[in-house]
Design a protein around this motif. Sequence first.
Motif, PDB file in Angstrom:
ATOM      1  N   ALA A   1     -10.751   5.222  -4.204  1.00  0.00           N
ATOM      2  CA  ALA A   1      -9.507   4.461  -4.087  1.00  0.00           C
ATOM      3  C   ALA A   1      -8.426   4.969  -5.026  1.00  0.00           C
ATOM      4  CB  ALA A   1      -9.774   2.984  -4.379  1.00  0.00           C
ATOM      5  N   ARG A   2      -8.778   5.836  -5.972  1.00  0.00           N
ATOM      6  CA  ARG A   2      -7.857   6.290  -7.019  1.00  0.00           C
ATOM      7  C   ARG A   2      -7.313   5.097  -7.800  1.00  0.00           C
ATOM      8  NH1 ARG A   2      -9.163   9.779  -2.721  1.00  0.00           N
ATOM      9  NH2 ARG A   2      -8.487  11.901  -3.208  1.00  0.00           N
ATOM     10  N   LEU A   3      -8.199   4.145  -8.069  1.00  0.00           N
ATOM     11  CA  LEU A   3      -7.878   2.939  -8.822  1.00  0.00           C
ATOM     12  C   LEU A   3      -8.916   2.787  -9.942  1.00  0.00           C
ATOM     13  CD1 LEU A   3      -7.149   0.428  -5.895  1.00  0.00           C
ATOM     14  CD2 LEU A   3      -5.452   1.459  -7.434  1.00  0.00           C
ATOM     15  N   PRO A   4      -8.641   1.969 -10.966  1.00  0.00           N
ATOM     16  CA  PRO A   4      -9.587   1.795 -12.075  1.00  0.00           C
ATOM     17  C   PRO A   4     -10.763   0.891 -11.717  1.00  0.00           C
ATOM     18  CG  PRO A   4      -7.663   0.426 -12.433  1.00  0.00           C
ATOM     19  CD  PRO A   4      -7.361   1.269 -11.213  1.00  0.00           C
ATOM     20  N   LEU A   5     -11.578   1.346 -10.784  1.00  0.00           N
ATOM     21  CA  LEU A   5     -12.746   0.596 -10.333  1.00  0.00           C
ATOM     22  C   LEU A   5     -14.000   1.149 -11.003  1.00  0.00           C
ATOM     23  CD1 LEU A   5     -11.897   0.422  -6.533  1.00  0.00           C
ATOM     24  CD2 LEU A   5     -11.860  -1.493  -8.116  1.00  0.00           C
ATOM     25  N   VAL A   6     -14.739   0.290 -11.668  1.00  0.00           N
ATOM     26  CA  VAL A   6     -15.981   0.688 -12.328  1.00  0.00           C
ATOM     27  C   VAL A   6     -17.150   0.436 -11.385  1.00  0.00           C
ATOM     28  CG1 VAL A   6     -17.511   0.282 -14.283  1.00  0.00           C
ATOM     29  CG2 VAL A   6     -15.033   0.192 -14.596  1.00  0.00           C
ATOM     30  N   GLN A   7     -17.973   1.451 -11.184  1.00  0.00           N
ATOM     31  CA  GLN A   7     -19.154   1.341 -10.326  1.00  0.00           C
ATOM     32  C   GLN A   7     -20.394   1.078 -11.171  1.00  0.00           C
ATOM     33  OE1 GLN A   7     -17.191   1.401  -7.140  1.00  0.00           O
ATOM     34  NE2 GLN A   7     -19.226   2.121  -6.572  1.00  0.00           N
ATOM     35  N   GLY A   8     -21.363   0.403 -10.593  1.00  0.00           N
ATOM     36  CA  GLY A   8     -22.623   0.161 -11.281  1.00  0.00           C
ATOM     37  C   GLY A   8     -23.701  -0.226 -10.295  1.00  0.00           C
TER      38      GLY A   8
ATOM     39  N   VAL B   1      -8.192   5.492 -17.979  1.00  0.00           N
ATOM     40  CA  VAL B   1      -8.976   4.759 -18.961  1.00  0.00           C
ATOM     41  C   VAL B   1     -10.412   4.605 -18.475  1.00  0.00           C
ATOM     42  CG1 VAL B   1      -9.324   2.451 -19.929  1.00  0.00           C
ATOM     43  CG2 VAL B   1      -7.065   3.509 -20.036  1.00  0.00           C
ATOM     44  N   VAL B   2     -10.566   4.213 -17.213  1.00  0.00           N
ATOM     45  CA  VAL B   2     -11.896   4.037 -16.634  1.00  0.00           C
ATOM     46  C   VAL B   2     -12.600   5.390 -16.487  1.00  0.00           C
ATOM     47  CG1 VAL B   2     -13.145   3.227 -14.597  1.00  0.00           C
ATOM     48  CG2 VAL B   2     -11.227   1.904 -15.487  1.00  0.00           C
ATOM     49  N   THR B   3     -11.835   6.442 -16.229  1.00  0.00           N
ATOM     50  CA  THR B   3     -12.425   7.780 -16.151  1.00  0.00           C
ATOM     51  C   THR B   3     -13.106   8.153 -17.463  1.00  0.00           C
ATOM     52  OG1 THR B   3     -10.811   8.548 -14.510  1.00  0.00           O
ATOM     53  CG2 THR B   3     -11.920  10.232 -15.815  1.00  0.00           C
ATOM     54  N   LEU B   4     -12.471   7.856 -18.583  1.00  0.00           N
ATOM     55  CA  LEU B   4     -13.086   8.144 -19.882  1.00  0.00           C
ATOM     56  C   LEU B   4     -14.366   7.330 -20.073  1.00  0.00           C
ATOM     57  CD1 LEU B   4      -9.936   8.347 -22.202  1.00  0.00           C
ATOM     58  CD2 LEU B   4     -11.380  10.228 -21.412  1.00  0.00           C
TER      59      LEU B   4
ATOM     60  N   MET C   1     -27.402   4.969 -15.384  1.00  0.00           N
ATOM     61  CA  MET C   1     -26.205   5.251 -16.178  1.00  0.00           C
ATOM     62  C   MET C   1     -25.471   6.475 -15.654  1.00  0.00           C
ATOM     63  SD  MET C   1     -27.380   4.401 -20.113  1.00  0.00           S
ATOM     64  CE  MET C   1     -28.906   5.371 -20.083  1.00  0.00           C
ATOM     65  N   LEU C   2     -26.218   7.533 -15.359  1.00  0.00           N
ATOM     66  CA  LEU C   2     -25.604   8.780 -14.911  1.00  0.00           C
ATOM     67  C   LEU C   2     -24.813   8.590 -13.622  1.00  0.00           C
ATOM     68  CD1 LEU C   2     -25.260  11.862 -15.141  1.00  0.00           C
ATOM     69  CD2 LEU C   2     -27.417  12.108 -13.896  1.00  0.00           C
ATOM     70  N   PHE C   3     -25.432   7.956 -12.628  1.00  0.00           N
ATOM     71  CA  PHE C   3     -24.766   7.859 -11.334  1.00  0.00           C
ATOM     72  C   PHE C   3     -23.765   6.710 -11.256  1.00  0.00           C
ATOM     73  CE2 PHE C   3     -28.211  10.719 -10.325  1.00  0.00           C
ATOM     74  CZ  PHE C   3     -27.541  11.668  -9.563  1.00  0.00           C
ATOM     75  N   ALA C   4     -23.868   5.766 -12.174  1.00  0.00           N
ATOM     76  CA  ALA C   4     -22.773   4.807 -12.300  1.00  0.00           C
ATOM     77  C   ALA C   4     -21.524   5.543 -12.771  1.00  0.00           C
ATOM     78  CB  ALA C   4     -23.144   3.698 -13.277  1.00  0.00           C
ATOM     79  N   GLY C   5     -21.716   6.459 -13.718  1.00  0.00           N
ATOM     80  CA  GLY C   5     -20.588   7.256 -14.192  1.00  0.00           C
ATOM     81  C   GLY C   5     -20.029   8.168 -13.115  1.00  0.00           C
ATOM     82  N   ILE C   6     -20.914   8.836 -12.376  1.00  0.00           N
ATOM     83  CA  ILE C   6     -20.465   9.744 -11.318  1.00  0.00           C
ATOM     84  C   ILE C   6     -19.751   8.973 -10.212  1.00  0.00           C
ATOM     85  CG2 ILE C   6     -21.268  11.296  -9.490  1.00  0.00           C
ATOM     86  CD1 ILE C   6     -23.460  12.233 -11.431  1.00  0.00           C
ATOM     87  N   ALA C   7     -20.322   7.835  -9.797  1.00  0.00           N
ATOM     88  CA  ALA C   7     -19.694   7.029  -8.746  1.00  0.00           C
ATOM     89  C   ALA C   7     -18.338   6.479  -9.210  1.00  0.00           C
ATOM     90  CB  ALA C   7     -20.619   5.875  -8.348  1.00  0.00           C
ATOM     91  N   THR C   8     -18.235   6.162 -10.497  1.00  0.00           N
ATOM     92  CA  THR C   8     -16.951   5.702 -11.024  1.00  0.00           C
ATOM     93  C   THR C   8     -15.914   6.814 -10.956  1.00  0.00           C
ATOM     94  OG1 THR C   8     -18.031   4.117 -12.502  1.00  0.00           O
ATOM     95  CG2 THR C   8     -15.783   4.741 -13.049  1.00  0.00           C
ATOM     96  N   LEU C   9     -16.320   8.043 -11.251  1.00  0.00           N
ATOM     97  CA  LEU C   9     -15.400   9.176 -11.131  1.00  0.00           C
ATOM     98  C   LEU C   9     -14.943   9.360  -9.687  1.00  0.00           C
ATOM     99  CD1 LEU C   9     -16.920  11.921 -13.491  1.00  0.00           C
ATOM    100  CD2 LEU C   9     -15.025  10.361 -13.922  1.00  0.00           C
ATOM    101  N   LEU C  10     -15.847   9.120  -8.732  1.00  0.00           N
ATOM    102  CA  LEU C  10     -15.444   9.204  -7.325  1.00  0.00           C
ATOM    103  C   LEU C  10     -14.329   8.206  -7.022  1.00  0.00           C
ATOM    104  CD1 LEU C  10     -18.881   9.556  -5.477  1.00  0.00           C
ATOM    105  CD2 LEU C  10     -17.162  11.330  -5.830  1.00  0.00           C
TER     106      LEU C  10
END
Length: 464
Positions: A97-104, A343-346, A78-87
């Motif tokens: 990419a500075r796009l709303p891409l969710v990592q997991g 939105v994805v950042t939140l 969970m933690l690094f999915a969130g961190i990677a999503t922030l990247l």
Amino acid sequence: MTVLATEMPLTVSGMTPEQARDPNYFPGLATAIPLGIQHVLAMFVSNMTPAIIVAGAAGFGYGSGDTSEMIYMIQMAMLFAGIATLLQTIGFGPVGARLPLVQGTSFAFIPIMIPIVAGKGVEAMAALTTAALFGGLLHAGLSFFVGKIRFALPPMITGLVVLMIGLSLMRIGVQYAAGGVPAVGTPAFGAWQSWLLAGVVVVTTLALNFFGRGIWSTAAVLLGLIAGYLAALAMGRVDFAPVASAGLVMLPMPFHFGFALSASAILGFCLTGFVSSIESIGDVDAICEGNAGRPATDHELQGAVCADGVGTALAAVFGAMPNTTFSQNVGLIAITGVMSRHVVTLGALFLIACGLLPKVGAVITTIPIEVLGGGVIVMFGMVASAATSMLAGVQWTQRNMLIFGVSLSLALGLQLEPEALQHLPETLRILLGSGVLPAAVTAVALNLLVPGRTDVRPAAAMAA
């Protein structure tokens, strides 16, 4: 990673079409918070499942008597999915990419990871996370060349690889639903109580997805697991001891499992990372063309793949699994019509908060394995279904059918009969027995060597 199609999730009014298509537009907290949580709900189960599977294979999970390592792996997922999503959403130099891409956490690596760790405990996990570190760094390096190698991975090959991922994992779903690997060979394996719990999850998930609306459909798998969990609770199958013993805060520990070099593991992660990068490219293309009404830029493609690699390497340092972009969240954006990366950042911040609270991971470990098996059956089945969608656009000439058939037959056959590889060195046994890698390597080699092309059907042919 595609898991389950959704219908009619939360939509937004009061935004102009230009604002909805703008990744940099912030719709306000009142709109962004529920949309961000919706993104987390859509990917939550898929994100934690690989960590649970790998922990169980290594001997940390169900039936081991000590779930502390599994809790740690779930928290780090969970933690690094969130961190990677922030990247991805905020970016850092060439990363993101500075796009709303969710990592997991990626399913693609599971067929490689299970043979590496099977029953071998901490020492094998050290080799796995070290290999993920090297694979992530190579993955990040590939981002600068990804445009030049796309020709070698047409839809026929990427579809084949995704299909092999689904087929390789289906046995795990059935094993879990029947009682788990520790129960194999015992009278408890396959008992009606086990199938009842798994069935509750499957039926609830399908019912919500087919007939639910809004959040009920978006979080169908998660709600299905909750229904199965409640059924298990009524049957007295839930033990809350791990929750009571879990701490209040858990911080990531560098090289939690240690550092160990394994040639087979490193090679496997590097090769699988190459395939994973193509999946990320497809997600970026889909989100830009389907929601922004424009093709993805080279900078966005490179940034997305680079964030995949950096996120994987960073997660590996702290004992977490490889990361990738989640396709179901790309589809969620297409339905809500809101492309704001904020939105994805939140949502990412919410994931990070969950990742620091071990009580969350402890609750997840109390889910009976049969309940998880019901969810896994649905998810892995949808992985294979997603592959058929990718393959639908391929022109099935005799050449392409032969390439696809030979690659699938060889890869699946070697995985089903691993003893056929007993005279090979351990490195080759692990790689060739994974299913995914032999399928990819065989298909790429044949596609490059056999005369002809792997064409995509023209629009007129697809409409016929």
